[in-house]
Design a protein around this motif. Structure first.
Motif, mmCIF file in Angstrom:
data_model
loop_
_atom_site.group_PDB
_atom_site.id
_atom_site.type_symbol
_atom_site.label_atom_id
_atom_site.label_comp_id
_atom_site.label_asym_id
_atom_site.label_seq_id
_atom_site.Cartn_x
_atom_site.Cartn_y
_atom_site.Cartn_z
ATOM 1 N N LYS A 157 0.853 -1.180 0.000
ATOM 2 C CA LYS A 157 0.000 0.000 0.000
ATOM 3 C C LYS A 157 0.892 1.234 0.000
ATOM 4 O O LYS A 157 1.873 1.313 0.734
ATOM 5 C CB LYS A 157 -0.914 0.029 1.237
ATOM 6 N N PHE A 158 0.532 2.188 -0.807
ATOM 7 C CA PHE A 158 1.262 3.451 -0.907
ATOM 8 C C PHE A 158 0.489 4.527 -0.180
ATOM 9 O O PHE A 158 -0.751 4.486 -0.119
ATOM 10 C CB PHE A 158 1.449 3.835 -2.381
ATOM 11 N N SER A 159 1.210 5.519 0.343
ATOM 12 C CA SER A 159 0.520 6.614 1.029
ATOM 13 C C SER A 159 -0.333 7.403 0.034
ATOM 14 O O SER A 159 -1.366 7.951 0.397
ATOM 15 C CB SER A 159 1.516 7.531 1.740
ATOM 16 N N GLU A 160 0.101 7.455 -1.221
ATOM 17 C CA GLU A 160 -0.685 8.084 -2.280
ATOM 18 C C GLU A 160 -0.473 7.283 -3.557
ATOM 19 O O GLU A 160 0.650 6.905 -3.866
ATOM 20 C CB GLU A 160 -0.210 9.516 -2.550
ATOM 21 N N THR A 161 -1.530 7.034 -4.300
ATOM 22 C CA THR A 161 -1.376 6.381 -5.603
ATOM 23 C C THR A 161 -1.697 7.341 -6.741
ATOM 24 O O THR A 161 -1.263 7.122 -7.863
ATOM 25 C CB THR A 161 -2.283 5.146 -5.719
ATOM 26 N N GLU A 162 -2.435 8.376 -6.452
ATOM 27 C CA GLU A 162 -2.719 9.416 -7.451
ATOM 28 C C GLU A 162 -2.114 10.710 -6.930
ATOM 29 O O GLU A 162 -2.533 11.227 -5.890
ATOM 30 C CB GLU A 162 -4.220 9.551 -7.685
ATOM 31 N N ILE A 163 -1.148 11.236 -7.682
ATOM 32 C CA ILE A 163 -0.327 12.338 -7.184
ATOM 33 C C ILE A 163 -0.431 13.531 -8.129
ATOM 34 O O ILE A 163 -0.387 13.383 -9.346
ATOM 35 C CB ILE A 163 1.151 11.887 -7.083
ATOM 36 N N ASP A 164 -0.541 14.703 -7.533
ATOM 37 C CA ASP A 164 -0.435 15.963 -8.269
ATOM 38 C C ASP A 164 0.993 16.456 -8.043
ATOM 39 O O ASP A 164 1.285 17.131 -7.064
ATOM 40 C CB ASP A 164 -1.466 16.962 -7.757
ATOM 41 N N ILE A 165 1.897 16.104 -8.947
ATOM 42 C CA ILE A 165 3.326 16.334 -8.743
ATOM 43 C C ILE A 165 3.692 17.818 -8.772
ATOM 44 O O ILE A 165 4.608 18.257 -8.082
ATOM 45 C CB ILE A 165 4.165 15.525 -9.776
ATOM 46 N N ASP A 166 2.957 18.639 -9.529
ATOM 47 C CA ASP A 166 3.302 20.057 -9.630
ATOM 48 C C ASP A 166 2.340 20.965 -8.859
ATOM 49 O O ASP A 166 2.423 22.185 -8.960
ATOM 50 C CB ASP A 166 3.376 20.488 -11.095
ATOM 51 N N ASN A 167 1.436 20.371 -8.084
ATOM 52 C CA ASN A 167 0.496 21.111 -7.218
ATOM 53 C C ASN A 167 -0.343 22.134 -7.983
ATOM 54 O O ASN A 167 -0.541 23.260 -7.525
ATOM 55 C CB ASN A 167 1.254 21.800 -6.074
ATOM 56 N N ASP A 168 -0.860 21.735 -9.157
ATOM 57 C CA ASP A 168 -1.723 22.644 -9.909
ATOM 58 C C ASP A 168 -3.191 22.231 -9.849
ATOM 59 O O ASP A 168 -4.036 22.863 -10.452
ATOM 60 C CB ASP A 168 -1.251 22.747 -11.362
ATOM 61 N N GLY A 169 -3.499 21.157 -9.136
ATOM 62 C CA GLY A 169 -4.874 20.725 -8.970
ATOM 63 C C GLY A 169 -5.283 19.574 -9.871
ATOM 64 O O GLY A 169 -6.392 19.068 -9.758
ATOM 65 N N GLN A 170 -4.411 19.142 -10.802
ATOM 66 C CA GLN A 170 -4.722 18.035 -11.693
ATOM 67 C C GLN A 170 -3.847 16.835 -11.318
ATOM 68 O O GLN A 170 -2.643 16.978 -11.102
ATOM 69 C CB GLN A 170 -4.448 18.394 -13.154
ATOM 70 N N ILE A 171 -4.466 15.664 -11.281
ATOM 71 C CA ILE A 171 -3.719 14.435 -11.019
ATOM 72 C C ILE A 171 -2.929 14.099 -12.282
ATOM 73 O O ILE A 171 -3.509 13.876 -13.340
ATOM 74 C CB ILE A 171 -4.675 13.267 -10.666
ATOM 75 N N ASP A 172 -1.602 14.087 -12.178
ATOM 76 C CA ASP A 172 -0.770 13.833 -13.343
ATOM 77 C C ASP A 172 0.142 12.621 -13.193
ATOM 78 O O ASP A 172 0.771 12.201 -14.143
ATOM 79 C CB ASP A 172 0.078 15.067 -13.675
ATOM 80 N N THR A 173 0.209 12.034 -12.023
ATOM 81 C CA THR A 173 1.078 10.894 -11.789
ATOM 82 C C THR A 173 0.284 9.823 -11.040
ATOM 83 O O THR A 173 -0.416 10.133 -10.082
ATOM 84 C CB THR A 173 2.310 11.317 -10.950
ATOM 85 N N LYS A 174 0.417 8.562 -11.472
ATOM 86 C CA LYS A 174 -0.286 7.459 -10.823
ATOM 87 C C LYS A 174 0.686 6.317 -10.589
ATOM 88 O O LYS A 174 1.608 6.101 -11.384
ATOM 89 C CB LYS A 174 -1.467 6.974 -11.660
#
Length: 175
Positions: free
Chosen positions: A116-133
Protein backbone atom coordinates in the motif's frame (compact mmCIF):
# COMPACT_ATOMS: atom_id res chain seq x y z
CA UNK A 1 1.03 27.50 51.42
CA UNK A 2 -1.36 29.89 53.17
CA UNK A 3 -3.71 27.00 53.95
CA UNK A 4 -0.92 25.08 55.69
CA UNK A 5 0.06 28.08 57.81
CA UNK A 6 -3.58 28.70 58.81
CA UNK A 7 -4.00 25.00 59.67
CA UNK A 8 -0.85 24.94 61.81
CA UNK A 9 -1.98 28.09 63.64
CA UNK A 10 -5.38 26.54 64.33
CA UNK A 11 -3.75 23.38 65.74
CA UNK A 12 -1.50 25.41 68.06
CA UNK A 13 -4.46 27.50 69.31
CA UNK A 14 -6.52 24.34 69.87
CA UNK A 15 -3.72 22.67 71.84
CA UNK A 16 -3.17 25.67 74.09
CA UNK A 17 -6.87 26.10 74.72
CA UNK A 18 -7.64 22.49 75.55
CA UNK A 19 -4.27 21.36 76.96
CA UNK A 20 -5.74 20.84 80.43
CA UNK A 21 -8.27 18.26 79.21
CA UNK A 22 -5.82 16.25 77.03
CA UNK A 23 -3.89 13.65 79.03
CA UNK A 24 -0.11 13.89 78.71
CA UNK A 25 1.87 10.96 77.31
CA UNK A 26 4.27 9.63 79.93
CA UNK A 27 7.95 10.04 79.17
CA UNK A 28 9.78 6.73 78.90
CA UNK A 29 12.63 6.18 81.34
CA UNK A 30 16.15 6.15 79.97
CA UNK A 31 17.87 2.76 79.51
CA UNK A 32 20.86 2.20 81.81
CA UNK A 33 24.18 0.79 80.55
CA UNK A 34 23.78 -2.37 82.66
CA UNK A 35 20.52 -3.18 80.87
CA UNK A 36 22.12 -2.74 77.43
CA UNK A 37 24.64 -5.52 78.16
CA UNK A 38 21.76 -7.92 78.84
CA UNK A 39 20.41 -7.61 75.26
CA UNK A 40 21.11 -10.86 73.36
CA UNK A 41 23.71 -10.61 70.61
CA UNK A 42 23.91 -12.31 67.22
CA UNK A 43 25.31 -15.83 67.58
CA UNK A 44 28.85 -16.34 66.34
CA UNK A 45 29.57 -18.22 63.14
CA UNK A 46 30.64 -21.88 63.54
CA UNK A 47 34.40 -22.32 63.80
CA UNK A 48 34.70 -25.95 62.72
CA UNK A 49 35.72 -26.66 59.13
CA UNK A 50 33.12 -28.52 57.02
CA UNK A 51 35.55 -29.55 54.25
CA UNK A 52 36.17 -33.26 53.85
CA UNK A 53 39.63 -34.83 53.80
CA UNK A 54 39.78 -34.80 49.98
CA UNK A 55 38.84 -31.08 49.97
CA UNK A 56 35.35 -31.64 48.56
CA UNK A 57 32.11 -31.43 50.47
CA UNK A 58 29.84 -34.39 49.77
CA UNK A 59 26.75 -33.55 47.72
CA UNK A 60 23.45 -34.41 49.29
CA UNK A 61 21.79 -34.79 45.89
CA UNK A 62 23.04 -34.53 42.31
CA UNK A 63 20.64 -34.26 39.38
CA UNK A 64 21.32 -33.77 35.67
CA UNK A 65 18.56 -32.11 33.69
CA UNK A 66 18.45 -32.39 29.91
CA UNK A 67 16.25 -29.87 28.15
CA UNK A 68 15.11 -29.54 24.58
CA UNK A 69 13.91 -26.08 23.60
CA UNK A 70 12.12 -25.15 20.41
CA UNK A 71 11.33 -21.57 19.53
CA UNK A 72 9.08 -20.17 16.87
CA UNK A 73 10.64 -16.89 15.81
CA UNK A 74 8.40 -14.81 13.60
CA UNK A 75 10.18 -12.28 11.41
CA UNK A 76 7.73 -9.74 10.03
CA UNK A 77 7.59 -9.07 6.32
CA UNK A 78 9.34 -5.76 5.64
CA UNK A 79 10.24 -3.58 2.68
CA UNK A 80 14.02 -3.25 2.66
CA UNK A 81 14.54 -1.15 -0.47
CA UNK A 82 14.16 2.55 -1.00
CA UNK A 83 12.97 3.44 -4.48
CA UNK A 84 14.22 6.61 -6.10
CA UNK A 85 12.64 7.32 -9.47
CA UNK A 86 14.02 9.97 -11.79
CA UNK A 87 12.33 10.88 -15.06
CA UNK A 88 12.30 13.67 -17.60
CA UNK A 89 9.03 14.58 -19.25
CA UNK A 90 9.18 16.65 -22.44
CA UNK A 91 6.00 18.51 -23.50
CA UNK A 92 2.96 16.20 -23.53
CA UNK A 93 4.99 13.01 -23.24
CA UNK A 94 3.54 10.09 -21.28
CA UNK A 95 6.00 8.00 -19.30
CA UNK A 96 5.63 4.52 -17.83
CA UNK A 97 8.50 3.91 -15.41
CA UNK A 98 8.74 0.36 -14.00
CA UNK A 99 10.27 -0.14 -10.55
CA UNK A 100 10.92 -3.04 -8.20
CA UNK A 101 10.35 -3.32 -4.46
CA UNK A 102 12.52 -5.70 -2.45
CA UNK A 103 11.25 -7.46 0.67
CA UNK A 104 13.26 -9.10 3.47
CA UNK A 105 11.86 -12.57 2.71
CA UNK A 106 9.40 -14.48 0.58
CA UNK A 107 5.88 -14.06 2.00
CA UNK A 108 4.79 -17.14 3.94
CA UNK A 109 1.22 -17.01 2.60
CA UNK A 110 0.17 -16.62 -1.02
CA UNK A 111 -2.32 -13.91 -1.96
CA UNK A 112 -2.32 -12.51 1.57
CA UNK A 113 0.03 -9.49 1.57
CA UNK A 114 -0.13 -6.37 -0.56
CA UNK A 115 1.85 -3.15 -0.91
CA UNK A 116 0.00 0.00 0.00
CA UNK A 117 1.26 3.45 -0.91
CA UNK A 118 0.52 6.61 1.03
CA UNK A 119 -0.68 8.08 -2.28
CA UNK A 120 -1.38 6.38 -5.60
CA UNK A 121 -2.72 9.42 -7.45
CA UNK A 122 -0.33 12.34 -7.18
CA UNK A 123 -0.44 15.96 -8.27
CA UNK A 124 3.33 16.33 -8.74
CA UNK A 125 3.30 20.06 -9.63
CA UNK A 126 0.50 21.11 -7.22
CA UNK A 127 -1.72 22.64 -9.91
CA UNK A 128 -4.87 20.72 -8.97
CA UNK A 129 -4.72 18.03 -11.69
CA UNK A 130 -3.72 14.43 -11.02
CA UNK A 131 -0.77 13.83 -13.34
CA UNK A 132 1.08 10.89 -11.79
CA UNK A 133 -0.29 7.46 -10.82
CA UNK A 134 1.27 4.41 -9.20
CA UNK A 135 0.16 0.92 -10.22
CA UNK A 136 1.17 -2.22 -8.31
CA UNK A 137 0.04 -5.86 -8.31
CA UNK A 138 -2.86 -6.66 -6.00
CA UNK A 139 -0.89 -9.26 -3.99
CA UNK A 140 2.79 -9.88 -3.40
CA UNK A 141 4.02 -13.47 -3.57
CA UNK A 142 7.74 -13.08 -4.26
CA UNK A 143 10.72 -11.52 -2.50
CA UNK A 144 11.22 -8.95 -5.28
CA UNK A 145 7.95 -7.38 -6.37
CA UNK A 146 8.10 -6.48 -10.04
CA UNK A 147 5.41 -5.04 -12.31
CA UNK A 148 5.14 -1.81 -10.32
CA UNK A 149 4.64 1.13 -12.67
CA UNK A 150 4.81 4.87 -12.18
CA UNK A 151 2.70 6.51 -14.89
CA UNK A 152 3.35 10.21 -15.63
CA UNK A 153 1.09 12.21 -17.97
CA UNK A 154 3.10 15.19 -19.24
CA UNK A 155 0.00 16.89 -20.69
CA UNK A 156 -1.34 17.51 -17.18
CA UNK A 157 1.90 19.00 -15.82
CA UNK A 158 1.58 22.75 -16.14
CA UNK A 159 4.65 23.99 -14.26
CA UNK A 160 8.17 23.56 -15.55
CA UNK A 161 11.02 22.61 -13.30
CA UNK A 162 12.09 19.83 -11.01
CA UNK A 163 9.29 18.27 -8.98
CA UNK A 164 9.77 15.86 -6.08
CA UNK A 165 7.33 13.90 -4.03
CA UNK A 166 7.88 11.47 -1.16
CA UNK A 167 5.50 8.49 -1.10
CA UNK A 168 5.58 5.94 1.72
CA UNK A 169 5.08 2.19 1.22
CA UNK A 170 3.73 -0.25 3.77
CA UNK A 171 2.76 -3.90 3.72
CA UNK A 172 -0.89 -4.63 4.38
CA UNK A 173 -2.57 -7.95 5.05
CA UNK A 174 -5.72 -9.20 3.38
CA UNK A 175 -8.82 -8.78 5.50
Amino acid sequence: MKKIIVLMTMIIIFMETFSDSIPMIPILPAIKNEEIDEIPTVPALPQEDLVEVAGIRPLEQNTTVMMNLKLDVVVPLEIISDVDIYGMVIDNQKLEIPFDVELNKVPDKKDYYSIKFSETEIDIDNDGQIDTKIYTPKFINTRIVEDNILYVDGAKISKEGTHTKKVYMTIEVKE
